[in-house]
Design an enzyme around this catalytic site. Structure first.
Site, PDB file in Angstrom:
ATOM      1  N   ILE A 160       0.835  -1.196   0.000  1.00 58.10           N
ATOM      2  CA  ILE A 160       0.000   0.000   0.000  1.00 58.10           C
ATOM      3  C   ILE A 160       0.878   1.259   0.000  1.00 58.10           C
ATOM      4  O   ILE A 160       1.564   1.564   0.983  1.00 58.10           O
ATOM      5  CB  ILE A 160      -0.949   0.014   1.211  1.00 58.10           C
ATOM      6  CG1 ILE A 160      -1.760  -1.290   1.260  1.00 58.10           C
ATOM      7  CG2 ILE A 160      -1.861   1.235   1.139  1.00 58.10           C
ATOM      8  CD1 ILE A 160      -2.553  -1.596  -0.003  1.00 58.10           C
ATOM      9  N   GLU A 366      -0.605  -1.514 -10.277  1.00 59.09           N
ATOM     10  CA  GLU A 366      -1.892  -1.117 -10.863  1.00 59.09           C
ATOM     11  C   GLU A 366      -2.230  -1.920 -12.122  1.00 59.09           C
ATOM     12  O   GLU A 366      -2.806  -1.401 -13.072  1.00 59.09           O
ATOM     13  CB  GLU A 366      -1.925   0.387 -11.138  1.00 59.09           C
ATOM     14  CG  GLU A 366      -1.839   1.195  -9.851  1.00 59.09           C
ATOM     15  CD  GLU A 366      -2.101   2.665 -10.039  1.00 59.09           C
ATOM     16  OE1 GLU A 366      -2.964   3.024 -10.853  1.00 59.09           O
ATOM     17  OE2 GLU A 366      -1.438   3.451  -9.345  1.00 59.09           O
TER      18      GLU A 366
END
Length: 386
Positions: A160, A366
């Site tokens: 994260i 991503e």
């Protein structure tokens, strides 16, 4: 398509380019070594309006409402030209956390969170990936179980960005175990919520100035005002967010690749071998020509995808193509830049080794390059072209 940037975006680019050269470049090597971005830089980015480019002006955000995604792409490229880690921090804040809040938050949520996020007073993070679900995001195991009007979150998030210092986290969790992708909802979690812990900080190959951590949730209570978007629509909303985030990663890749070209040109003009600058040798010229051509092609893909988002169009394929192509040419540019600079390029005295390390993440995060090819191919076979 108009290939000229709007005048206000040109001005913005010049301002950010100067800021990045003066305030980021001199410190980038140290930040990479220390794995840290100073709070003062985040404050300055916020004061310049660079952390609210995708947020409406009424919530303290962009003064470029018609060109928000294009402005964001230009900002990220210019920052990445000097430090990929700082650019990643901005990309995750703007393109992931703020994107989902802007897209689906209630009016009350927008008024509570957006002004402080857009100003840089708060930093945002976005939690989708888990230890056992990366590319297969719908397999996430974090769960949110009903507790009165609210929910109790339990689970773990992995890799994260901004997690170490963020105050606001958008977290995806499973709310209905029998509904597959439709059983996932999004929630806003705040730093300090009881049962929420920041876990291990990753020791990464590149993007080292940007923090990457694990997040642990143990029976974390979130009230009904923390449900973000509609119940059960979290996964669908996340795909829309990723579409936007991928344009940002494409822009980040573009900045790194451009840095490799510009550093290589400067070095080739100064480095003398066999009695003349190595820029005179055709072998070097061919490498520079290929690198520059790929950078220009990547820029057009990124700007096209960003402009499509600004027009409110479906940019699924454009974003995937921009992210895939730009990230792959950035890694190639990094390797070629090191080759041109030889032994010097392999040392930390030169920034190109850092650009190469930073670039590799752009092929993974991503949605990997392989995932982007799947997205593009599926859309093509369904009759959707770029």
């Amino acid at each position: 398509m108009d290939f000229e940037l709007p005048e206000d975006i040109v001005t913005l680019r010049e301002v950010v380019r100067k800021f990045a050269a003066e305030e980021i470049r001199p410190h980038a090597r140290d930040w990479d070594r220390d794995q840290n971005i100073p709070d003062s830089l985040i404050h300055n980015l916020g004061a310049m309006g660079l952390l609210g480019t995708l947020t409406p002006e009424e919530y303290g955000g962009s003064k470029h409402p018609e060109h928000g995604y294009l402005a964001n792409a230009v900002i990220i490229e210019e920052i990445a030209r000097q430090d990929g880690g700082v650019a990643l921090m901005v990309a995750a804040h703007n393109g992931l956390c703020l994107s989902q809040i802007n897209l689906v938050a209630s009016e009350a949520q927008k008024r509570k969170y957006l002004p402080k996020l857009a100003s840089g007073e708060w930093l945002g993070a976005w939690g989708l990936t888990e230890p056992s679900s990366g590319s297969d995001a719908a397999a996430l195991q974090s769960r949110a179980e009903r507790d009165g009007d609210g929910w109790r979150l339990t689970g773990h998030k992995q890799f994260i960005t901004n997690g170490l210092r963020a105050q606001v986290f958008v977290i995806l969790a499973r709310t209905d175990h029998g509904s597959g992708k439709k059983g996932i909802s999004a929630f806003i979690v705040e730093r300090g919520d009881e049962g929420f812990e920041i876990g291990k900080k990753e020791d990464k190959l590149g993007m080292r100035s940007s923090d990457t951590v694990t997040l642990d949730f143990e029976n974390v209570y979130v009230g009904p005002d923390r449900l973000l978007g509609e119940y059960g629509m979290g996964y669908v909303d996340a795909l829309r967010v990723l579409e936007r985030g991928r344009v940002g990663i494409g822009a980040l890749s573009l900045g790194l690749a451009r840095g490799c070209v510009e550093e290589s040109i400067a070095y080739a003009k100064e480095r003398v071998a066999f009695g003349q600058p190595i820029a005179n040798f055709q072998a070097i010229q061919f490498m520079l020509a290929d690198m520059a051509t790929e950078v220009e092609a990547a820029r057009l893909l990124v700007w096209d995808a960003a402009s499509a988002l600004d027009r409110g169009e479906n940019a699924k394929v454009k974003a995937a193509a921009a992210k895939m192509f730009a990230s792959e040419i950035a890694t190639r540019a990094g390797l070629n830049a090191i080759q041109i600079q030889g032994g010097y390029g392999y040392t930390k005295d030169m920034p190109v080794e850092r650009y190469m390390r930073d670039a590799k993440l752009c092929e993974i995060g991503e949605g990997s390059s392989q995932i982007q090819r799947i997205v593009i191919a599926r859309e093509l076979l369904e009759g959707h072209w770029l």
